[in-house]
Design an enzyme around this catalytic site. Sequence first.
Site, PDB file in Angstrom:
ATOM      1  N   ASN A  11       0.867  -1.184   0.000  1.00 54.65           N
ATOM      2  CA  ASN A  11       0.000   0.000   0.000  1.00 54.65           C
ATOM      3  C   ASN A  11       0.899   1.227   0.000  1.00 54.65           C
ATOM      4  OD1 ASN A  11      -1.849   2.030   0.493  1.00 54.65           O
ATOM      5  ND2 ASN A  11      -2.177   1.488   2.638  1.00 54.65           N
ATOM      6  N   LYS A  13       0.096   4.309  -0.231  1.00 56.30           N
ATOM      7  CA  LYS A  13      -0.527   5.516   0.337  1.00 56.30           C
ATOM      8  C   LYS A  13      -0.296   6.699  -0.626  1.00 56.30           C
ATOM      9  CE  LYS A  13       0.305   3.512   4.833  1.00 56.30           C
ATOM     10  NZ  LYS A  13       0.171   3.669   6.255  1.00 56.30           N
ATOM     11  N   HIS A  98      -9.330   1.219   5.139  1.00 50.64           N
ATOM     12  CA  HIS A  98      -8.040   1.367   5.830  1.00 50.64           C
ATOM     13  C   HIS A  98      -8.241   2.272   7.036  1.00 50.64           C
ATOM     14  CE1 HIS A  98      -3.904   2.552   6.627  1.00 50.64           C
ATOM     15  NE2 HIS A  98      -3.532   1.489   5.935  1.00 50.64           N
ATOM     16  N   GLU A 100      -6.647   4.669   8.126  1.00 46.56           N
ATOM     17  CA  GLU A 100      -6.480   6.104   7.840  1.00 46.56           C
ATOM     18  C   GLU A 100      -7.748   6.677   7.226  1.00 46.56           C
ATOM     19  OE1 GLU A 100      -2.836   5.668   5.646  1.00 46.56           O
ATOM     20  OE2 GLU A 100      -1.824   5.066   7.499  1.00 46.56           O
ATOM     21  N   GLU A 170      -5.428  -5.066  10.698  1.00 43.48           N
ATOM     22  CA  GLU A 170      -4.385  -4.063  10.906  1.00 43.48           C
ATOM     23  C   GLU A 170      -4.642  -3.322  12.216  1.00 43.48           C
ATOM     24  OE1 GLU A 170      -2.365  -2.947   6.973  1.00 43.48           O
ATOM     25  OE2 GLU A 170      -4.030  -1.574   7.265  1.00 43.48           O
ATOM     26  N   GLY A 176       2.587   1.943  10.739  1.00 42.52           N
ATOM     27  CA  GLY A 176       3.550   3.030  10.572  1.00 42.52           C
ATOM     28  C   GLY A 176       4.295   3.393  11.842  1.00 42.52           C
ATOM     29  N   SER A 216       3.499  -2.476  10.370  1.00 41.94           N
ATOM     30  CA  SER A 216       4.958  -2.504  10.563  1.00 41.94           C
ATOM     31  C   SER A 216       5.581  -3.838  10.154  1.00 41.94           C
ATOM     32  CB  SER A 216       5.317  -2.140  12.009  1.00 41.94           C
ATOM     33  OG  SER A 216       4.913  -0.806  12.295  1.00 41.94           O
ATOM     34  N   GLY A 237       2.812  -1.265   4.282  1.00 39.62           N
ATOM     35  CA  GLY A 237       2.894   0.154   3.939  1.00 39.62           C
ATOM     36  C   GLY A 237       4.335   0.554   3.659  1.00 39.62           C
ATOM     37  N   GLY A 238       4.992   1.117   4.658  1.00 40.60           N
ATOM     38  CA  GLY A 238       6.338   1.685   4.496  1.00 40.60           C
ATOM     39  C   GLY A 238       7.335   0.751   3.823  1.00 40.60           C
TER      40      GLY A 238
HETATM   41  C1  PEP Z   1      -0.657   0.073   6.029  1.00 41.06           C
HETATM   42  O1  PEP Z   1      -0.630   1.235   5.685  1.00 41.06           O
HETATM   43  O2  PEP Z   1      -1.598  -0.650   5.705  1.00 41.06           O
HETATM   44  C2  PEP Z   1       0.456  -0.426   6.846  1.00 41.06           C
HETATM   45  C3  PEP Z   1       0.349  -1.617   7.366  1.00 41.06           C
HETATM   46  O3  PEP Z   1       1.523   0.416   7.018  1.00 41.06           O
HETATM   47  P1  PEP Z   1       2.958   0.013   7.644  1.00 41.06           P
HETATM   48  O4  PEP Z   1       3.375  -1.277   7.009  1.00 41.06           O
HETATM   49  O5  PEP Z   1       3.864   1.144   7.276  1.00 41.06           O
HETATM   50  O6  PEP Z   1       2.759  -0.142   9.110  1.00 41.06           O
END
Ligand code: PEP
Length: 258
Positions: A11, A13, A98, A100, A170, A176, A216, A237-238
């Site tokens: 993802n 973002k 999500h 966010e 999640e 994050g 994460s 994500g990251g």
């Molecule tokens: C996400 O945005 O769905 C996510 C899990 O981010 P991260 O892996 O950065 O925690």
Amino acid sequence: MALRTPLIIGNWKMHKTVAEAVAYVTAFLPQVAQMTDVEIGIAPVFTALSSVVASVQGSVLRVLAQDVAAEGPTGAFTGEVAAEMLREVGCHGVIIGHSERRRYYGETDTIVAAKVRRAFDAQLLPVACVGETLDEREAGTALPVVERQLRAIAGTLTPDEAPRIVIAYEPVWAIGTGRAATPELAQVMHRHLRATWEECFGAPAAAALRLLYGGSVTADNIAAFTSLPDVDGALVGGASLAPDGFARLVQRSQAASA
Ligand code: PEP
């Protein structure tokens, strides 16, 4: 043949211009081209979808959107993009609900369920997110909160759709933050989600349901999650933002579940 094909989704973002997205795919694809035992997806911003779809033609890589309108297929909804429009540009699926979106844009369980409905109506794969906040976990309500979110999604599905949706667990406090859930905690929640699905739709649908962990996830910890019995992949994500790092993460996930 595994009952549930592992799935890893990146993802992105609100990152990457069209040029950056295409350059990423060009670097990423050769590193995962031989990987047929795992499904891999990336979710770019709306503006890069068409170009990324064109760049991945004929490859193993799936393209997903990060959101979809709850309404449609057309209408006076300024700023929204309908499921059919995502399908038209070649999206395979869409991330829905999500944290966010829930937190910053007020998406409720009802809106999330409506978006899941729209995705299925347009033949898109919904990847619906659920997860508790830190306050909810500390109050001891994580399981009922996440079960409530899941049941809202279940309520919009037909028995035929129930085994095909993807659910991403999640925990909000893990997204994050660099503070991933422990594998034990993830397994307890995933087992609970699968048991809830069995109550709603029966054992075959629950056995087929793919449950992703997100929060994460990195190349260093992915194997600890994908080796769990009720974790079928990850939403990342990251650690999906750099092609080499994401390719390594995908490779390690497959080694763990082999
Ligand atoms: C996400 O945005 O769905 C996510 C899990 O981010 P991260 O892996 O950065 O925690």
